[in-house]
Enzyme design. Sequence first.
Site, short mmCIF file in Angstrom:
data_model
loop_
_atom_site.label_atom_id
_atom_site.label_comp_id
_atom_site.label_asym_id
_atom_site.label_seq_id
_atom_site.Cartn_x
_atom_site.Cartn_y
_atom_site.Cartn_z
CG HIS A 121 -1.90 0.83 1.27
ND1 HIS A 121 -1.81 2.23 1.72
CD2 HIS A 121 -3.35 0.93 0.99
CE1 HIS A 121 -3.03 3.03 1.75
NE2 HIS A 121 -3.85 1.98 1.45
CG ASP A 198 0.12 -2.10 6.05
OD1 ASP A 198 -0.51 -2.24 6.89
OD2 ASP A 198 0.17 -1.40 4.94
CD GLN A 201 -7.09 -4.66 3.98
OE1 GLN A 201 -8.05 -5.29 4.28
NE2 GLN A 201 -7.48 -3.35 3.72
CE LYS A 224 -7.12 0.12 6.36
NZ LYS A 224 -8.04 0.49 5.20
CB CYS A 364 -3.49 3.20 -1.71
SG CYS A 364 -4.83 4.46 -1.41
C1 LIG Z 1 -2.46 -2.82 3.68
C2 LIG Z 1 -2.83 -1.55 3.96
N1 LIG Z 1 -2.01 -0.48 4.49
C3 LIG Z 1 -2.12 0.59 4.81
C4 LIG Z 1 -3.46 1.24 5.03
C5 LIG Z 1 -3.59 2.53 5.35
O1 LIG Z 1 -4.57 2.47 6.37
P1 LIG Z 1 -4.95 4.04 6.83
O2 LIG Z 1 -5.76 4.87 5.71
O3 LIG Z 1 -6.11 3.59 7.95
O4 LIG Z 1 -4.04 4.82 7.44
C6 LIG Z 1 -4.41 0.47 4.26
C7 LIG Z 1 -5.96 0.96 4.10
O5 LIG Z 1 -6.21 1.63 3.50
C8 LIG Z 1 -4.23 -0.80 3.82
O6 LIG Z 1 -5.04 -1.49 3.23
#
Ligand SMILES: Cc1ncc(COP(=O)(O)O)c(C=O)c1O
Lengths: 405, 405, 129, 129
Positions: A121, A198, A201, A224, A364
């Site tokens: 991401h 990270d 998910q 999430k 993203c």
């Molecule tokens: C794998 C992953 N990393 C990072 C994020 C970013 O999370 P957030 O937007 O809550 O900071 C997301 C979700 O958008 C994600 O799916």
Amino acid sequence: MRLDEQTRPDFPILQRIVNGHPLVYLDSGASSQKPRSVIEAMNRYYERSHANVHRSIHTLGEEATELYELARDSVQRFIGAASREEVVFTRGTTDGLGLIAETIGRTLAKDDEIVVTELEHHSNLIPWQLVARDRGAHLKAVPVLADGTLDMAALDRLITRRTRVVAFAHVSNVLGTITPVAEIVRRARAVDAITVVDGAQAAPHLRLDMPSLGCDFYVFSAHKMLGPTGIGVMYGRRAVLDSLEPGRGGSEMIKEVWIDRAQWNDLPWRFEPGTPPIAEAVGLTAAIEYLEKVGMERVGEHEQALTRQTLEGFARTAGVTVYGPPASVDRGAVVAFAVEGLHPHDVAALLDAEGIAVRAGHHCAMPLMRRLGVVGTSRATFSVFNSPDEVSLLLAAVAGLRSAL
Amino acid sequence: MRLDEQTRPDFPILQRIVNGHPLVYLDSGASSQKPRSVIEAMNRYYERSHANVHRSIHTLGEEATELYELARDSVQRFIGAASREEVVFTRGTTDGLGLIAETIGRTLAKDDEIVVTELEHHSNLIPWQLVARDRGAHLKAVPVLADGTLDMAALDRLITRRTRVVAFAHVSNVLGTITPVAEIVRRARAVDAITVVDGAQAAPHLRLDMPSLGCDFYVFSAHKMLGPTGIGVMYGRRAVLDSLEPGRGGSEMIKEVWIDRAQWNDLPWRFEPGTPPIAEAVGLTAAIEYLEKVGMERVGEHEQALTRQTLEGFARTAGVTVYGPPASVDRGAVVAFAVEGLHPHDVAALLDAEGIAVRAGHHCAMPLMRRLGVVGTSRATFSVFNSPDEVSLLLAAVAGLRSAL
Amino acid sequence: MSAAAHGVYSDVIRERWRKPRHRGEVPGANAVAEDVNPLCGDRVRMMLTVAPDGRIEAAGFIGDSCAICTASADVVADLVTGRSRADAAALEVADVLNVLQSEIRPTRMRCVTLPVSVLGQALNGSKRA
Amino acid sequence: MSAAAHGVYSDVIRERWRKPRHRGEVPGANAVAEDVNPLCGDRVRMMLTVAPDGRIEAAGFIGDSCAICTASADVVADLVTGRSRADAAALEVADVLNVLQSEIRPTRMRCVTLPVSVLGQALNGSKRA
Ligand SMILES: Cc1ncc(COP(=O)(O)O)c(C=O)c1O
Ligand SMILES: Cc1ncc(COP(=O)(O)O)c(C=O)c1O
């Protein structure tokens, strides 16, 4: 009772009618819906106990502080961290990854290497780009294989003596791939690299146990996993946190301050500058309690079953392509797909006309999109409240799409 | 009708009984209470419209995006910003100041100078210390005079050709001093320094108008102005925002991403990485609407009156010392005080026994405490829901304190 | 499903998505720009052949884009063909919306505006020509 | 008001706040440490005179601190005087609470623990001696 039969009454938003249809919410991967208990916990907090935390010695301040620190205990239990000092509250996954990158960044030298993967991401990529640029370090990415898994042979080549950081997702938000965290950590540790996972998910979907993953950092967002917006978690292994200077400054994270210098506070507060997201921490506690009451094993099984049903259904639908590992493999609760002749946006817009919410776009993850050879995909993601009937509605609607435009 | 008579029924927490007494909450300077409309707006959001924002083309995603961007319009109006692109959402004052320091930090060179003041909250001091250390820049502080105002003659000496940043509070969270923002900005601009104003204590209390203040950055927190925890605002003057690279990376703030580089998104999103505090933005809109309905002039007058009543009462109370400018001068809604022979903590604990919540300690302003020659003070702060009767209760309780221990 | 699709997109959009009139390379184009919609990654490249007298002789686009964005690009190409450079530069989003005959929701407004903004870039000879 | 104060602090705390027995410099102290409570800025310095045989001959403190913290420091000084170094190092927060005879709320627990932790630092000859 099936899990969704038990949970659906707890989610007020499922009463929503969208474009004349009952809402079918298949976008929890972007942000999940919230059970009543989470919403009400925050209400109760604001209506009875709100005050700023930590430095107050009046009754409300004490209640707020206790509730806030209780959230830390809840998270510690939820992720199996060795101590509460390893749990730092952030504003979300992106914030946590940024904080880690800045904090580690200060320790990097020219020509040090940072290894990420091609399925990251942007939130686990851009902060490392910024750090690499600032410090003259190099960023390298582990490729993704055709079956949606990481190229572990390439990983071995990419991790070298110069590698200082290995940062990667536990579950891909596009492919659903579950990466072999413990194995990657083992290889990173062999060269003394810091591992950053990270878990955005993964946390909503898998039972987490930090010691058995073995990573140095693990980050995720509350929103999430049935919790509120505005708060996330950064787990940091004690020994690593102890060795790092705080990356960001402000109140709360200091012990003593002079105009020209300061002495840092103890863990975990050293990494929590400013007034924290207090009501959000209270909401996160309620979300964790909700998930624990259901049981993360059951959550995972339920979501796996919906994912399998979707993958199998799409396999039988002409003109539909799915991405990621096959249905036979354990995956996250994510199915990215394409419908022949339709742009992903139009797929989402047409499904929305039937009350079905899916996400469309690059998710993203533009480098991964480039690897898949597409500008974007449509994506269905599942949570505890989704039902097999909802998956059937999705499958039927997608089957009817090709003639729609 | 007096303002508190009108507003008190709107604040559910005022029903609280604390240690057998109705709650007298005099700690809004740390974090204010929330009217029902703010709590309910967030509920409604979670129960009807929650989804992630920006990249979604389903109905809930569109509603959430509209609500989130509506908050930006509300803030623009509230602070009189020239355009909505100048309004960036952060996680609070500390977060906003940190973001600015990191962003400007990247442009600083060795021996550049940063000017702050001796009355700064740690959140407007530590980030500059970190930046100064990183870049080899120098940090200088404008002294506070005996009457609680800034030494403007010293300011003139401290601002030099090398000054790149002048960062200061609009209202001191200890002394209540209102600093001459426009005047300081004028002097800073003469040497092309960037001005950063910490408005945490001003936004809840004063009518703000960015063009007439003239500063480059202005930051504040929602939770001190009837809004929720977890969100703040960073106003940035368009020309300055346009000239800066984003300080923090993640999703949402990019246009295109490759493994090794990225192209930034337009303003204001370039400075908002990750999923933003969406429900919190909805709550902030409700808070602003509440304040606007009352009228910020009326809010300011009401809080000034309570402040004057407190200062005058304390002046008649033997053994009580107050800090900051005299009652005759316009001040923030803050009264820091000391009771002879008692430690500030004990003052707060003893008042709490009567249901009165005041703050005690260094108020995250240790350099100022050192200047005042104390380890801490007690502090009463006021909001729209406080009444003259509550001030009378405070005065009576404090008068009885000296014999208490 | 078609019924639902009708509610979502106007006939003009559906028609121009299925059979765009100006999709494809424009050989000899001398004013070209390309940009991306940050919300979704959609990409549009506008290509114009501007005659020495400033008249736009041919216009076309290629892109990876959704129905709305594709239709918008097609309409933009349509509207500027045969016009003077100055006239083309004065093209507004409202003109495109007028042809599209569809209610566009706020979150998809960028799908309409992207081709208009790329047109401007092409005419200015500025960004990423 | 006294009634309320009684509810807030035990007689031991009030007594030791008004008339601490060990407040003041300890001339010739050879084990000294000072630390700060980050929550409030309270500061306590503990001073011990340790005899060659390891017995603590004298103990005292100075500090800018609240009633609870002052009482705790005073009790700590009391409890270690005359004890061996090892005995003193084994002093626990529970021992102090036992003497204070007061219910301490969680947010003020650090007021009690600070002097105990400063004692440890003094005995270790470590931090900020
Ligand atoms: C794998 C992953 N990393 C990072 C994020 C970013 O999370 P957030 O937007 O809550 O900071 C997301 C979700 O958008 C994600 O799916
Ligand atoms: C003047 C001032 N600046 C900054 C802050 C920090 O605000 P926050 O904790 O919401 O980030 C505060 C409040 O604590 C303050 O009063």
